[in-house]
Motif scaffolding. Structure first.
Motif, PDB file in Angstrom:
ATOM      1  N   GLN A   1      -9.431  11.105  30.318  1.00 31.50           N
ATOM      2  CA  GLN A   1      -8.395  11.605  29.441  1.00 31.50           C
ATOM      3  C   GLN A   1      -8.992  11.863  28.069  1.00 31.50           C
ATOM      4  N   PRO A   2      -8.518  12.876  27.351  1.00 34.13           N
ATOM      5  CA  PRO A   2      -9.070  13.202  26.016  1.00 34.13           C
ATOM      6  C   PRO A   2      -9.054  12.018  25.053  1.00 34.13           C
ATOM      7  N   GLN A   3      -8.025  11.187  25.114  1.00 35.60           N
ATOM      8  CA  GLN A   3      -7.957  10.077  24.179  1.00 35.60           C
ATOM      9  C   GLN A   3      -8.980   8.995  24.497  1.00 35.60           C
TER      10      GLN A   3
ATOM     11  N   GLY B   1      -3.006  16.115  31.591  1.00 33.36           N
ATOM     12  CA  GLY B   1      -1.846  15.894  30.733  1.00 33.36           C
ATOM     13  C   GLY B   1      -1.693  16.992  29.705  1.00 33.36           C
ATOM     14  N   SER B   2      -1.066  16.658  28.609  1.00 30.90           N
ATOM     15  CA  SER B   2      -0.714  17.683  27.617  1.00 30.90           C
ATOM     16  C   SER B   2      -1.717  17.792  26.475  1.00 30.90           C
TER      17      SER B   2
ATOM     18  N   GLN C   1      -4.354  23.594  35.219  1.00 29.49           N
ATOM     19  CA  GLN C   1      -4.141  22.494  34.285  1.00 29.49           C
ATOM     20  C   GLN C   1      -5.414  22.045  33.568  1.00 29.49           C
ATOM     21  N   LEU C   2      -6.485  22.834  33.691  1.00 30.51           N
ATOM     22  CA  LEU C   2      -7.726  22.476  32.996  1.00 30.51           C
ATOM     23  C   LEU C   2      -8.327  23.676  32.271  1.00 30.51           C
TER      24      LEU C   2
ATOM     25  N   TYR D   1      -6.052  23.293  26.857  1.00 31.77           N
ATOM     26  CA  TYR D   1      -6.771  22.074  27.215  1.00 31.77           C
ATOM     27  C   TYR D   1      -8.239  22.110  26.796  1.00 31.77           C
ATOM     28  N   LEU D   2      -8.791  23.295  26.651  1.00 28.89           N
ATOM     29  CA  LEU D   2     -10.210  23.437  26.290  1.00 28.89           C
ATOM     30  C   LEU D   2     -10.323  24.410  25.112  1.00 28.89           C
TER      31      LEU D   2
END
Length: 1144
Positions: free
Chosen positions: A780-782, A803-804, A826-827, A832-833
């Protein structure tokens, strides 16, 4: 707290701000009032003194260098060891400062006792500085400050063309070879009884041919050149013979003057270079001449070779047959000047050398009068390795005393221990050493601590040089890598020799290394050697014999300044007390490199070795743990205990912040890790071969772990072992690879995942054969805010949903072989990128949905690669920022390499590179392309492609066109026209078997065309072949009948550098004059498998072409095959490419 600094060279003390801040705080903590003020004042004085000492060191290095140039002078020779000793003391003092700096940063230790210890460590700073000043002043008074780094005439006497030796030994083959290259008849003939006359209309050469004669000092290069110049046939063959002794003074004006003075009835009357060059050019204009530049050194390479070019400027358009010989020790000089393959001189062969040796000793080639000396003499001869100058040196020493006892004494002594005149072998070899830069001098002279015939390993020696402090830091490049560059430089200068894949130092060069380092390096091989060790020795090796006992080894403790100890005596046995290693660790406070064959244990006193950077115990031993005190070795770079079964590491092991390589049994951390040809810096933990979890246990306390961590066969990894690795605390880790076995599924795979969560600072993540249908929960990004690159290889993923929130730093994405993946909605989306630059999606057979309609919103996307994803439903691509687009792969295979219908509509206004490969593609309709910036177009393996249409679109920037393995393509007419491709520089057609029509006269219209390659297009019906004058490279292979256009199409190609003709039947003849007159720039010629070819002229016609390969032309006359000259004479090594070069 990233303080890794693997340099042993102190660059100044400004970097030690934290250390002096700590010292000030420690003083304030311990003392108050006037006592505090006094210590603060002392600290200020200490800091100033260390600063001045640090500033002084570069000047002292320069002074050592100058002193070595004049070390044949007695006064300088006596002071030089003292100067080196004082400089080494200064280095050690400043290196201790570096250790304290690391200690403060890592430990944050402000104990009261530490500040006292700190002051005591630097109590001698003023004494050392005063000693340096004193020695420096003495040397300055001897005029050393005015010395130019150049050979003294007493060391390098001037040479002339007259031989000192009436007879030359063992060079008949080389003499004959050179005379042949000079085109000099080797037998007397009637028409050469007087010097030949020349006429102005004789053939001329644009540049003077240069033949280097290369070999180490004393091997006989000058003698060979002298005998060539004095050869009767050579004197008759050339109108003028010029001999210039260059030595280490490559002054263009001086050399030009001497060349003029050597011409008959000529004098250099001007000091203006232009006037001198005009005079030289005029003098030699109508002369067939031979010029010899004797003893050229690397100063000819200055200004990137411009000095050499200036000297050669007037030697243009010379009469054919003129030649230059250059004698040099330097392969780099030979590579710069040569137009012909160099003559390499090796040592004389045994029988010839023995005859020469007898002449040097007895004055004749007979030793009959001294039969008792012959056997001793033959043993002495083995030391000399065929060197004529070494034979002369020993001949002088031996002939003065013909007693057996004297000869045996010479036999038992090393060559470097014998007194020699300034013009004899070791001083002669030393001059090669003198021309090394200072840092290379230190590296090479250090090798005297190793025995003769030592087989060196480049990376191993480079690590030791780095540990010794010989390697200069260059930005962020590891000093060990820079050390490898140093090794290559010494190899290129012939200080190392590569023999059957191993690196050795020639015995005579080893003698020279021992001579120049006689006060610094010493080798102990027998008990008596202990008495001869220099008091201030820095580098010592002990190669034990039966006479060396423990008391002898204990006596080494008196040499307090020792930096290096290499001991091949095993200490892991009952006869050797544990106190031996304990004593060494106490008595050698300046030790930097320690190698012991084996040991029972590492003593706690090892923590005393503040300077230690390299510790190796290569033999089997019983060590299972390391003492806690080893964590105090903040400078330690390399720890080799490769046969020690370590069970764990001390909890503070992460304090070894400079650790570059660490190896124990079953565990490796450092460079060149990995498998299958992939190399990286870091560590590999294989759970399959490490069932006890040793790797995870060892990396637990390696918080300083850098580079790449690869954990393979995770399916065999237990939850407990995964937890023990503590991956999350590896804050300096750059890349993490998690690999499962491709054919095994275990229940524990999901259980171990939480314990394999990467640290938040990891930049690159690779999942290989990951068995989950969705990414790990921590993907996940976080959790991974610093992630810049992610790769999913052969994973069982069905969907990737993050996710968002997007990955705000991710720039590179690779998805390869994920066969169950159906959607990337979703990617692969700008949401997202947001900063993605490179996307590669390959071999995902069931992938349907890629949101290419959103690619226009990718502001940073530069590379998009799509291979073997045939089910993708997309009608085109719009990506304004895209620069490189790869659709398909350049190989045939069982899997369809197609990639949907992207080729139908490509709107990429910044695209410069386009690669197309599709088995379904039948035609290319360029009217659907908007590619105004396109520079390179490659169409490959399109097995159904029959035509390439053109709707009148002009590709104004396209410079390179390649069409490869398009089996059904029959014509390219209408596309390959100059009006559509005005900037085209390179055209390549390969394996287009049905290509029939080729109106090749159109090639002549491409005014910028430089490279043309037509290979394996056997059905072409050439309508004509006209080539543009701009062409530089032409490659024709099995491309139909071109005999009607050869050689006419080659006429007047003034710029053609490379010509290759292979498997071209029907060509019968190419006139020999073509190579000499109409193709003046040709440097590379390859003609092979042309079975109908009868003539291309004679061997003389291709003599001036640097690189030639002629072979398997069965009917060819006038040239003996095979012919391999220049680069073709060397073994053609395959080009190595990385299997992970996704973006190339």
């Amino acid at each position: 707290m990233d303080i890794m600094d693997t340099s042993g060279v102190t660059s100044g003390i400004k970097e030690f701000v934290n250390l002096f801040q700590w010292a000030r705080y420690a003083i304030s903590f311990k003392w108050r009032g006037t006592q505090e003020q006094r210590f603060q004042h002392d600290l200020f004085q200490l800091q100033s003194g260390l600063e001045r000492l640090s500033d002084t060191l570069p000047a002292m290095y320069n002074l050592i260098d100058l002193a070595e140039w004049r070390s044949h002078k007695d006064g300088v020779a006596k002071l030089l060891p003292n100067l080196k000793d004082a400089v080494y003391d200064a280095e050690d003092l400043l290196d201790e400062l570096k250790w304290y700096n690391h200690k403060v940063i890592v430990e944050g230790n402000a104990r009261q006792s530490s500040i006292i210890e700190f002051f005591n460590s630097f109590i001698k700073v003023n004494d050392i500085r005063e000693r340096l000043d004193n020695i420096s002043n003495l040397l300055q008074k001897m005029g050393l400050g005015e010395v130019t780094p150049r050979f003294d005439k007493t060391v390098r006497p001037e040479t002339s063309s007259f031989p000192n030796e009436t007879k030359i030994f063992g060079r008949d083959m080389e003499l004959k070879q050179i005379l042949g290259m000079l085109d000099v008849p080797t037998h007397s003939s009637t028409h050469l009884k007087r010097k030949r006359e020349t006429s102005a209309d004789e053939p001329r050469l644009p540049d003077l041919p240069v033949l280097p004669i290369v070999g180490m000092g004393g091997v006989g290069k000058t003698t060979l050149a002298q005998h060539i110049c004095s050869h009767p046939q050579v004197k008759l063959h050339f109108n003028t013979i010029i001999w210039i002794c260059v030595s280490d003074d490559f002054d263009v004006k001086r050399l030009t003057k001497e060349a003029i003075e050597s011409c008959p009835s000529e004098h250099a009357t001007s000091d203006n270079l232009n006037s001198l060059q005009l005079a030289l050019s005029k003098s030699l204009k109508n002369e067939k001449f031979l010029i010899v530049l004797d003893d050229m050194w690397d100063d000819a390479l200055v200004e990137n070779g411009q000095c050499w070019k200036r000297f050669c400027a007037p030697l243009k358009n010379v009469l054919q047959g003129s030649m230059m010989l250059v004698t040099t020790r330097s392969p780099k000089v030979a590579d710069l000047v040569r137009t012909k393959e160099p003559i390499i001189l090796e040592g004389l062969k045994n029988d010839v050398f023995w005859n020469f040796f007898k002449l040097c000793v007895f004055g004749s080639e007979s030793s009959d009068c001294f039969p008792e000396l012959e056997l001793i003499g033959r043993h002495i001869l083995c030391k000399l390795k065929g060197s004529p100058l070494a034979a002369k040196t020993l001949g002088r020493i031996l002939r003065d005393d013909l007693r057996k006892s004297h000869w045996n004494s010479i036999l038992e002594n090393e060559l470097w221990e014998l007194d020699q005149e300034t013009t004899e072998i070791l001083p002669a070899l030393r001059s090669s050493y003198m021309y090394l830069p200072f840092h290379l001098k230190r590296c090479f002279s250090f090798c005297a601590v190793y025995p003769k015939d030592k087989e060196f390993e480049k990376s191993h020696l480079a690590e030791i040089w780095a540990a010794e402090g010989f390697v200069k830091r260059q930005g962020v490049i590891p000093v060990q890598d820079i050390g490898c560059r140093y090794f290559d430089e010494l190899l290129n200068r012939s200080f190392f020799q590569e023999v059957q894949g191993k690196y050795l130092i020639h015995d005579l060069l080893h003698d020279m290394a021992q001579k120049v380092s006689e006060d610094d390096c010493f080798i102990v091989t027998k008990k008596n050697d202990f008495k001869r060790i220099p008091q201030n020795v820095r580098h010592l090796s002990v190669f034990c014999s039966t006479g060396i006992n423990n008391s002898s080894l204990l006596s080494l403790g008196q040499y307090k300044k020792l930096r290096t100890l290499l001991c091949n005596k095993g200490l892991a046995n009952k006869k050797n007390p544990a106190s031996l290693m304990e004593d060494w660790c106490t008595e050698f406070p300046r030790m930097r490199v320690m190698v012991c064959a084996s040991a029972n244990e590492l003593p706690t006193s090892i923590g005393n070795l503040k300077h230690l950077r390299y510790l190796e115990i290569p033999g089997a031993c019983s060590i299972t743990s390391l003492p806690v005190t080893i964590c105090r070795l903040h400078n330690l770079q390399v720890l080799y205990v490769i046969k020690c079964k370590l069970e764990s590491l001390p909890s503070d092991f992460s304090m070894l912040v400079n650790l570059w390589r660490f190896e124990s049994q079953g565990f490796k951390y450092g460079p060149n890790m990995g498998r299958y040809g992939e190399h990286f810096y870091g560590v590999n933990v294989d759970a399959d071969s490490d069932m006890r979890g040793l790797g995870c246990r060892l990396i637990k306390n390696m918080k300083q772990l850098r580079g790449h961590l690869e954990i393979s066969n995770i399916d065999r990894l237990s939850k407990d072992h995964a937890a023990e690795a503590e991956l999350k605390n590896k804050e300096y880790l750059d890349k993490l690879t998690l690999q499962w076995h491709h054919s095994v599924v275990h229940k524990n795979e999901i259980k171990v995942l939480p314990y394999l969560q990467p640290p938040t600072g990891v930049k690159s993540l690779l999942l290989h054969y990951y068995p989950g249908v969705s990414p790990p929960i921590w993907f996940q990004p976080q959790s991974l805010p610093s992630l810049t690159s992610v790769s999913f290889l052969h994973c069982q993923l069905v969907d990737i949903n993050i996710g968002s929130i997007g990955f705000s730093s991710l720039t590179d994405l690779i998805i390869d072989g994920c066969h169950r993946l159906s959607s990337l909605e979703q990617l692969v989306h700008p949401t997202y990128l947001p900063v993605i630059k490179k996307i590669a999606i390959m071999n995902c057979q069931y992938l349907i949905s890629v949101p290419t309609e959103s690619f226009g919103d990718f502001r940073c996307l530069e590379i998009f690669k799509l291979v073997a994803c045939g089910k993708i439903n997309s009608q085109g691509l719009v990506a304004p920022s895209l620069k490189k687009l790869v659709l398909g792969k350049d190989t045939f295979g069982p899997i369809d390499q197609s990639c949907g219908n992207f080729t139908h509509n490509i709107q990429c206004c910044s695209l410069t590179y386009l690669f197309l490969s599709s088995s379904r593609l039948t035609s290319i309709q360029q009217q659907m392309w908007n590619l105004p910036a396109l520079q390179e177009l490659r169409i490959s393996c399109c097995r159904s492609l029959t035509s390439i249409g053109n709707s009148g679109q002009v590709f104004t920037s396209l410079t390179s066109l390649t069409i490869y393995q398009c089996e059904e393509l029959s014509t390219i007419d209408g596309f390959l026209e100059e009006k559509y491709l005005p900037a085209l520089e390179s055209i390549t057609f390969v394996w287009c078997n049905k290509l029939l029509s080729m109106h090749a006269e159109m090639f002549g219209r491409f005014s910028s065309l430089k490279d043309l390659n037509v290979c394996r297009c056997s059905r072409i019906n050439w309508g004509g072949l006209v080539l543009p004058l701009s062409l530089q490279s032409l490659n024709l292979e099995a491309c139909g009948d071109i005999s009607s256009f050869i050689p006419s199409c080659l006429e007047n190609l003034q710029s053609l550098v490379s010509l290759k003709i292979r498997s071209c039947s029907y060509i019968k003849s190419i006139p020999g004059h073509l190579w000499r007159t109409t193709l003046p720039s040709l440097q590379e010629l390859e003609i092979r498998y042309c079975w109908d070819l009868v003539s291309i002229g004679g061997a003389d016609d291709i003599l001036e072409i640097q690189n030639v390969w002629i072979e398997d032309c069965t009917n060819l006359k006038g040239i003996e095959q095979p012919v391999r000259i220049g680069s073709f004479s060397k073994k053609q090594e395959p080009v190595k490419t990385s299997s992970n070069s996704v973006w190339s």
